[in-house]
Scaffold this motif. Structure first.
Motif, PDB file in Angstrom:
ATOM      1  N   ARG A 137      67.006   2.842  30.818  1.00  0.00           N
ATOM      2  CA  ARG A 137      65.362   3.244  29.401  1.00  0.00           C
ATOM      3  C   ARG A 137      66.136   4.614  28.833  1.00  0.00           C
ATOM      4  NH1 ARG A 137      60.362   2.644  28.606  1.00  0.00           N
ATOM      5  NH2 ARG A 137      60.923   0.196  30.237  1.00  0.00           N
ATOM      6  N   ALA A 138      66.580   4.739  27.256  1.00  0.00           N
ATOM      7  CA  ALA A 138      67.099   5.537  26.862  1.00  0.00           C
ATOM      8  C   ALA A 138      65.722   6.067  26.071  1.00  0.00           C
ATOM      9  CB  ALA A 138      67.845   5.597  25.247  1.00  0.00           C
ATOM     10  N   ASN A 139      65.733   7.738  26.404  1.00  0.00           N
ATOM     11  CA  ASN A 139      64.451   8.632  25.936  1.00  0.00           C
ATOM     12  C   ASN A 139      64.746   9.426  24.456  1.00  0.00           C
ATOM     13  OD1 ASN A 139      62.822   7.435  27.969  1.00  0.00           O
ATOM     14  ND2 ASN A 139      63.823   8.452  29.459  1.00  0.00           N
ATOM     15  N   GLY A 140      63.939   9.764  24.127  1.00  0.00           N
ATOM     16  CA  GLY A 140      64.179  10.683  22.604  1.00  0.00           C
ATOM     17  C   GLY A 140      64.057  12.286  22.948  1.00  0.00           C
ATOM     18  N   TYR A 141      63.776  12.832  22.301  1.00  0.00           N
ATOM     19  CA  TYR A 141      63.883  14.593  22.382  1.00  0.00           C
ATOM     20  C   TYR A 141      62.415  14.406  21.361  1.00  0.00           C
ATOM     21  CZ  TYR A 141      68.173  13.157  23.361  1.00  0.00           C
ATOM     22  OH  TYR A 141      69.591  12.534  23.166  1.00  0.00           O
ATOM     23  N   PRO A 142      61.836  15.103  22.021  1.00  0.00           N
ATOM     24  CA  PRO A 142      60.425  15.847  22.752  1.00  0.00           C
ATOM     25  C   PRO A 142      60.846  16.753  20.722  1.00  0.00           C
ATOM     26  CG  PRO A 142      60.885  17.469  24.363  1.00  0.00           C
ATOM     27  CD  PRO A 142      61.900  16.552  23.282  1.00  0.00           C
ATOM     28  N   PRO A 143      59.688  16.547  19.746  1.00  0.00           N
ATOM     29  CA  PRO A 143      59.585  16.649  18.535  1.00  0.00           C
ATOM     30  C   PRO A 143      59.755  18.145  17.540  1.00  0.00           C
ATOM     31  CG  PRO A 143      57.139  16.164  18.845  1.00  0.00           C
ATOM     32  CD  PRO A 143      58.016  15.973  19.758  1.00  0.00           C
ATOM     33  N   VAL A 144      60.487  18.346  16.735  1.00  0.00           N
ATOM     34  CA  VAL A 144      60.331  19.790  16.736  1.00  0.00           C
ATOM     35  C   VAL A 144      59.803  20.100  15.578  1.00  0.00           C
ATOM     36  CG1 VAL A 144      61.738  21.637  15.614  1.00  0.00           C
ATOM     37  CG2 VAL A 144      63.333  19.277  16.315  1.00  0.00           C
ATOM     38  N   PRO A 145      58.850  20.985  15.809  1.00  0.00           N
ATOM     39  CA  PRO A 145      57.716  21.772  15.033  1.00  0.00           C
ATOM     40  C   PRO A 145      58.207  22.142  13.587  1.00  0.00           C
ATOM     41  CG  PRO A 145      57.662  22.536  17.576  1.00  0.00           C
ATOM     42  CD  PRO A 145      59.141  21.255  16.962  1.00  0.00           C
ATOM     43  N   GLU A 146      57.144  21.625  13.346  1.00  0.00           N
ATOM     44  CA  GLU A 146      57.710  22.147  11.578  1.00  0.00           C
ATOM     45  C   GLU A 146      58.054  24.211  11.517  1.00  0.00           C
ATOM     46  OE1 GLU A 146      55.777  21.391   7.192  1.00  0.00           O
ATOM     47  OE2 GLU A 146      54.625  20.354   8.230  1.00  0.00           O
ATOM     48  N   GLY A 147      58.842  23.805  10.394  1.00  0.00           N
ATOM     49  CA  GLY A 147      59.428  25.120  10.053  1.00  0.00           C
ATOM     50  C   GLY A 147      60.025  25.704  11.627  1.00  0.00           C
ATOM     51  N   THR A 148      60.631  25.288  12.326  1.00  0.00           N
ATOM     52  CA  THR A 148      61.271  25.640  12.810  1.00  0.00           C
ATOM     53  C   THR A 148      62.256  25.187  13.820  1.00  0.00           C
ATOM     54  OG1 THR A 148      60.741  24.193  14.666  1.00  0.00           O
ATOM     55  CG2 THR A 148      59.386  26.108  14.811  1.00  0.00           C
ATOM     56  N   THR A 149      63.196  25.935  14.316  1.00  0.00           N
ATOM     57  CA  THR A 149      64.468  25.672  14.281  1.00  0.00           C
ATOM     58  C   THR A 149      64.960  24.406  15.212  1.00  0.00           C
ATOM     59  OG1 THR A 149      65.875  27.642  12.636  1.00  0.00           O
ATOM     60  CG2 THR A 149      67.028  26.136  14.523  1.00  0.00           C
ATOM     61  N   PRO A 150      65.540  23.739  15.017  1.00  0.00           N
ATOM     62  CA  PRO A 150      66.105  21.893  16.092  1.00  0.00           C
ATOM     63  C   PRO A 150      66.580  23.121  17.372  1.00  0.00           C
ATOM     64  CG  PRO A 150      66.618  21.388  13.543  1.00  0.00           C
ATOM     65  CD  PRO A 150      66.329  22.896  13.829  1.00  0.00           C
ATOM     66  N   PRO A 151      66.416  22.917  18.354  1.00  0.00           N
ATOM     67  CA  PRO A 151      67.645  23.324  19.838  1.00  0.00           C
ATOM     68  C   PRO A 151      68.499  22.787  19.144  1.00  0.00           C
ATOM     69  CG  PRO A 151      66.155  21.792  20.371  1.00  0.00           C
ATOM     70  CD  PRO A 151      65.560  21.511  19.395  1.00  0.00           C
ATOM     71  N   GLU A 152      70.314  23.280  20.158  1.00  0.00           N
ATOM     72  CA  GLU A 152      71.147  23.069  19.663  1.00  0.00           C
ATOM     73  C   GLU A 152      71.156  21.541  21.488  1.00  0.00           C
ATOM     74  OE1 GLU A 152      75.255  23.503  19.134  1.00  0.00           O
ATOM     75  OE2 GLU A 152      73.283  24.912  18.518  1.00  0.00           O
ATOM     76  N   ALA A 153      72.007  21.045  20.869  1.00  0.00           N
ATOM     77  CA  ALA A 153      71.975  20.026  21.387  1.00  0.00           C
ATOM     78  C   ALA A 153      73.486  20.237  23.287  1.00  0.00           C
ATOM     79  CB  ALA A 153      73.077  18.497  20.476  1.00  0.00           C
ATOM     80  N   THR A 154      72.461  19.260  24.348  1.00  0.00           N
ATOM     81  CA  THR A 154      72.813  19.978  25.634  1.00  0.00           C
ATOM     82  C   THR A 154      74.446  19.453  25.736  1.00  0.00           C
ATOM     83  OG1 THR A 154      72.023  17.677  26.267  1.00  0.00           O
ATOM     84  CG2 THR A 154      71.178  20.627  26.270  1.00  0.00           C
ATOM     85  N   ALA A 155      74.609  19.732  26.599  1.00  0.00           N
ATOM     86  CA  ALA A 155      76.742  18.929  26.934  1.00  0.00           C
ATOM     87  C   ALA A 155      76.125  17.348  27.594  1.00  0.00           C
ATOM     88  CB  ALA A 155      76.914  19.595  27.920  1.00  0.00           C
ATOM     89  N   ALA A 156      74.588  17.325  27.309  1.00  0.00           N
ATOM     90  CA  ALA A 156      74.609  15.493  28.210  1.00  0.00           C
ATOM     91  C   ALA A 156      74.739  15.056  27.239  1.00  0.00           C
ATOM     92  CB  ALA A 156      72.940  15.886  29.131  1.00  0.00           C
ATOM     93  N   VAL A 157      73.579  16.276  25.635  1.00  0.00           N
ATOM     94  CA  VAL A 157      73.879  14.558  24.342  1.00  0.00           C
ATOM     95  C   VAL A 157      75.190  14.581  24.042  1.00  0.00           C
ATOM     96  CG1 VAL A 157      72.451  14.306  21.727  1.00  0.00           C
ATOM     97  CG2 VAL A 157      71.248  15.394  24.635  1.00  0.00           C
ATOM     98  N   VAL A 158      75.963  15.647  24.188  1.00  0.00           N
ATOM     99  CA  VAL A 158      76.908  15.359  22.349  1.00  0.00           C
ATOM    100  C   VAL A 158      77.649  13.924  24.197  1.00  0.00           C
ATOM    101  CG1 VAL A 158      79.444  16.811  23.252  1.00  0.00           C
ATOM    102  CG2 VAL A 158      76.818  17.875  22.281  1.00  0.00           C
ATOM    103  N   HIS A 159      78.023  14.539  25.709  1.00  0.00           N
ATOM    104  CA  HIS A 159      78.640  13.196  26.197  1.00  0.00           C
ATOM    105  C   HIS A 159      78.099  11.992  25.263  1.00  0.00           C
ATOM    106  CE1 HIS A 159      79.785  10.711  29.320  1.00  0.00           C
ATOM    107  NE2 HIS A 159      78.132  10.688  29.837  1.00  0.00           N
ATOM    108  N   TRP A 160      76.464  11.912  25.158  1.00  0.00           N
ATOM    109  CA  TRP A 160      76.277  10.457  25.338  1.00  0.00           C
ATOM    110  C   TRP A 160      76.361   9.839  23.513  1.00  0.00           C
ATOM    111  CZ3 TRP A 160      69.987  10.053  24.166  1.00  0.00           C
ATOM    112  CH2 TRP A 160      69.331   8.415  23.980  1.00  0.00           C
TER     113      TRP A 160
END
Length: 399
Positions: A171-194
């Motif tokens: 099952r593919a899962n998403g990522y926690p929503p980014v609060p408005e006005g904040t900078t999204p986190p950097e993608a992890t190595a696992a996401v880059v690989h995906w």
């Protein structure tokens, strides 16, 4: 969780070298091994010696920190000389998988890893003859998927007299929503690989052999008792090894299920890489920032098990479909779902239960029933007494 039991018989306790032992996956592996009677010493090998020392201090007298740079072949050889078993959790495996496995074969050391890249899986399978000649057992891809998924597929295939198709699904899962006005986190190595595996040509098993394929092909799978749902093809190691244990297998695919809006985001992101609009790292960051990909905001959940193996073939002269899903797994995090299965494989190796020479996917060297019974001891919902650690179901197609 597992309660420590007194050893009465079996091989002497083993020394285990855990490469990347202070990392996200390796930490959980080391934690299991440090509390096991089967293990005499856990060598926590990591580039970051401070983290290795901190972890060793929490795990007790069996844990020993070791600073290790995998690019230093001399240091790697020296470290392998101290161990009976080596566990490799250090990526990227396209750089270090074959390198460490080759060193383990030369040292005569049992080898297990969590490689989830199909390219280095093919590279490491090329060392099968060398491992057999050296009498070395190597198990590659022993995490959740690959790993648990391979062994579920093996159970499903065992319900067929002959197997035509085998699927592993997660099952593919998403990522926690980014609060408005904040900078999204950097993608992890696992996401880059995906993202890489969704945007480039992959290898699958078709026509009874390895074949090129494009990811994100939509398929419909029916799981016994659950109904039929869409799934999407993904690049993963499972299809590259399952045919080695069932040579009659005509097709094997690794697929993912997903809520609809997350799948839309994945397809869009992969398309932006293929068109040249974004690099893989840029696309991974864009995916993490994509809204409405987490939980109910992404739409209805697929009516399929979260992780399963599925086989289609012939049983008693009739077309049959067999599914297998785990009922007791350590599912607190990606770290536990990956690191603990690796530790279970190491415990089985230390007991003398994983001994087949050569380079194998998990299904080629590990007994699935014994594996899942031991894995359940580390599951939040598991006990050492329970028997229903895996559910295997089947139906006759067209009945």
């Amino acid at each position: 969780m597992r309660t420590t039991q007194t050893r009465t018989t079996g091989p002497a306790p083993q020394r285990v070298l855990v490469i990347g032992g202070a990392g996200e996956m390796g930490t959980h592996t080391c934690g299991v091994l440090a509390g096991a009677d089967e293990i005499a010493e856990v060598i926590i090998a990591d580039r970051d010696i401070d983290r290795a020392r901190e972890l060793a201090a929490t795990l007790g007298v069996k844990a020993t920190p070791l600073q290790l740079d995998l690019t230093d072949s001399g240091s790697l050889k020296e470290a392998l000389g101290k161990a009976d078993i080596v566990l490799n959790t250090a990526g990227p495996f396209y750089l270090f998988g074959k390198h460490v496995l080759n060193a383990a074969i030369e040292a005569g050391t049992t080898y297990l890893d969590i490689c989830d890249d199909w390219e280095p899986t093919l590279d490491m399978l090329q060392l099968d003859d060398a491992a057999r000649a050296a009498g070395v057992t190597a198990v590659i891809g022993l995490g959740a998927s690959p790993g648990i998924s391979n062994l579920l597929a093996a159970l499903a295939m065992s319900g067929c007299d002959t197997v035509e198709r085998a699927y592993t699904c997660w099952r593919a899962n998403g990522y926690p929503p980014v609060p408005e006005g904040t900078t999204p986190p950097e993608a992890t190595a696992a996401v880059v690989h995906w993202v890489h595996n969704l945007a480039a040509t992959i290898k699958v098993w078709r026509g009874g052999k390895l074949a090129d394929a494009e990811p994100l092909e939509e398929r419909r799978l029916a799981y016994p008792g659950w109904g039929e749902e869409s799934v999407w093809v993904c690049g993963h190691p499972e299809p590259l090894t399952l045919g080695r244990v069932r040579p009659e297998l005509k097709e094997s695919l690794n697929v993912m299920s997903s809520r609809p809006l997350l799948m839309e985001a994945l397809i869009k992101t992969a398309g932006r890489v293929r068109s040249g609009e974004l690099t893989v790292p840029e696309a991974a960051n864009a995916l993490v920032a994509e809204p409405n990909t987490m939980g109910r905001a992404a739409g209805t959940a697929p009516n399929l098990p979260v992780l399963f193996g599925l086989a289609e073939g012939i049983k008693d002269g009739r077309p049959v479909r067999v599914g297998a899903r785990p009922l007791a797994v350590p599912n607190a995090s990606m770290g536990t779902m990956t690191g603990i299965p690796l530790a279970v494989g190491a415990l089985m190796a230390a007991r003398g239960e994983v001994t087949a020479p050569g380079v194998h996917g998990p299904e080629g060297a590990i007994d699935p029933a014994a594996f899942f019974q031991l894995l359940a001891e580390f599951a939040d919902q598991g006990t050492t007494e329970r028997q229903d650690v895996v559910e295997v179901v089947s139906d006759f197609i067209g009945a």
